[in-house]
Design a protein around this motif. Structure first.
Motif, short mmCIF file in Angstrom:
data_model
loop_
_atom_site.label_atom_id
_atom_site.label_comp_id
_atom_site.label_asym_id
_atom_site.label_seq_id
_atom_site.Cartn_x
_atom_site.Cartn_y
_atom_site.Cartn_z
N GLN A 24 16.99 38.45 26.78
CA GLN A 24 17.45 37.19 27.38
C GLN A 24 18.88 36.86 26.96
N ALA A 25 19.20 37.10 25.68
CA ALA A 25 20.55 36.85 25.20
C ALA A 25 21.55 37.76 25.91
N GLN A 26 21.18 39.02 26.11
CA GLN A 26 22.07 39.95 26.79
C GLN A 26 22.24 39.56 28.26
N ALA A 27 21.14 39.13 28.89
CA ALA A 27 21.23 38.67 30.28
C ALA A 27 22.12 37.45 30.39
N GLN A 28 22.01 36.53 29.44
CA GLN A 28 22.87 35.34 29.44
C GLN A 28 24.33 35.74 29.25
N GLU A 29 24.56 36.72 28.38
CA GLU A 29 25.93 37.20 28.16
C GLU A 29 26.49 37.82 29.43
N TYR A 30 25.67 38.62 30.12
CA TYR A 30 26.11 39.21 31.38
C TYR A 30 26.40 38.13 32.42
N LEU A 31 25.53 37.10 32.46
CA LEU A 31 25.72 36.01 33.42
C LEU A 31 27.02 35.26 33.16
N GLU A 32 27.26 34.95 31.87
CA GLU A 32 28.50 34.24 31.53
C GLU A 32 29.73 35.09 31.83
N GLY A 33 29.62 36.39 31.56
CA GLY A 33 30.74 37.27 31.88
C GLY A 33 31.00 37.33 33.38
N TRP A 34 29.93 37.40 34.15
CA TRP A 34 30.08 37.41 35.61
C TRP A 34 30.69 36.12 36.10
N GLN A 35 30.25 34.98 35.53
CA GLN A 35 30.80 33.69 35.93
C GLN A 35 32.29 33.59 35.59
N ARG A 36 32.67 34.12 34.41
CA ARG A 36 34.08 34.11 34.04
C ARG A 36 34.91 34.96 35.00
N GLU A 37 34.38 36.14 35.33
CA GLU A 37 35.12 37.01 36.26
C GLU A 37 35.21 36.37 37.64
N ARG A 38 34.16 35.70 38.04
CA ARG A 38 34.17 35.03 39.35
C ARG A 38 35.21 33.91 39.36
N ALA A 39 35.25 33.12 38.28
CA ALA A 39 36.24 32.05 38.20
C ALA A 39 37.65 32.60 38.15
N ALA A 40 37.83 33.71 37.42
CA ALA A 40 39.16 34.33 37.34
C ALA A 40 39.59 34.84 38.71
N PHE A 41 38.66 35.43 39.45
CA PHE A 41 38.99 35.92 40.79
C PHE A 41 39.31 34.77 41.73
N ALA A 42 38.55 33.67 41.62
CA ALA A 42 38.82 32.49 42.46
C ALA A 42 40.21 31.94 42.16
N ASN A 43 40.58 31.88 40.87
CA ASN A 43 41.92 31.40 40.50
C ASN A 43 42.99 32.35 41.00
N TYR A 44 42.72 33.65 40.92
CA TYR A 44 43.68 34.63 41.42
C TYR A 44 43.87 34.47 42.93
N ARG A 45 42.78 34.28 43.65
CA ARG A 45 42.88 34.13 45.10
C ARG A 45 43.66 32.85 45.46
N LYS A 46 43.40 31.76 44.72
CA LYS A 46 44.14 30.53 44.97
C LYS A 46 45.63 30.73 44.68
N ARG A 47 45.93 31.45 43.59
CA ARG A 47 47.34 31.68 43.24
C ARG A 47 48.02 32.52 44.31
N VAL A 48 47.32 33.55 44.80
CA VAL A 48 47.90 34.40 45.85
C VAL A 48 48.13 33.60 47.13
N GLU A 49 47.16 32.75 47.48
CA GLU A 49 47.31 31.94 48.69
C GLU A 49 48.47 30.95 48.54
N ALA A 50 48.60 30.37 47.34
CA ALA A 50 49.70 29.44 47.10
C ALA A 50 51.05 30.16 47.17
#
Length: 201
Positions: free
Chosen positions: A48-74
């Motif tokens: 469960q701890a490893q799954a939570q770690e994977y989930l948080e890592g995925w969420q961080r990567e998703r947020a980073a990609f969203a910020n990158y896309r916004k920066r590229v669009e801007a």
């Protein structure tokens, strides 16, 4: 009668007796089962701890990609705005030429067809620029000089004007939205210098 030397009673016991039940687990077996349950709980917690770690890592990567896309669009929008502003700046001198030609046109030529055609081209160009958000910077004599909107070409005393007031517009300025494309060239009033008195002889 005995068969092959085995008493009848013993033969019945061997052939028809029910299976022997296992004995109750000893204290050591119970301890081993508890250890297995504890190990399973620990493995589950780790999973469960490893799954939570994977989930948080995925969420961080998703947020980073969203910020990158916004920066590229801007950046893309900023690049498009810069390209539009550059093109409009190149068109402004042509607009100035149209205005000067129409202002200095003799009255006896204004009714000619080719003159009306030139005026029509000028109006179409103005409509295109207005459609892109281009607006002239309004300037009236007596307005205060604003270095964010105006560029002073001449400073000279002017009767009826206070120091720092605009006396005349020399070249029209334009804005693209809130951005100044070209400041208005103006003549600005300044305080008249006192006349020097010659020393008495």
């Amino acid at each position: 009668m005995e068969a092959h030397g085995i008493p009848p009673q013993e033969t019945q016991t061997v052939e028809g007796a029910a299976p022997t039940l296992p004995e109750a687990p000893a204290v050591g077996a119970e301890a081993s089962l508890a250890e297995q349950v504890e190990a399973l709980k620990k493995a589950l917690e780790e999973a469960q701890a490893q799954a939570q770690e994977y989930l948080e890592g995925w969420q961080r990567e998703r947020a980073a990609f969203a910020n990158y896309r916004k920066r590229v669009e801007a950046e893309r929008a900023q690049f498009a705005a810069e390209a539009t502003a550059l093109l409009i700046r190149k068109l402004l001198p042509i607009l100035d030429d149209f205005e000067r030609a129409l202002q200095t046109l003799p009255d006896n030529l204004r009714h000619l067809t080719w003159v009306e055609g030139i005026a029509l081209i000028y109006r179409k160009l103005m409509l295109i620029l207005e459609g892109e958000g281009v607006q002239p910077i309004p300037v009236q004599p007596g307005d205060p000089f604003d270095p964010m909107l105006h560029e002073a070409v001449l400073y000279e005393p002017a009767e009826g004007f206070e120091e720092g007031q605009i006396v005349e517009e020399l070249q029209r300025g334009y804005k693209l939205g809130d951005r100044v494309l070209r400041p208005t060239l103006v003549k600005v009033a300044r305080k008249a210098e006192p006349a020097s008195t010659a020393p008495a002889e």
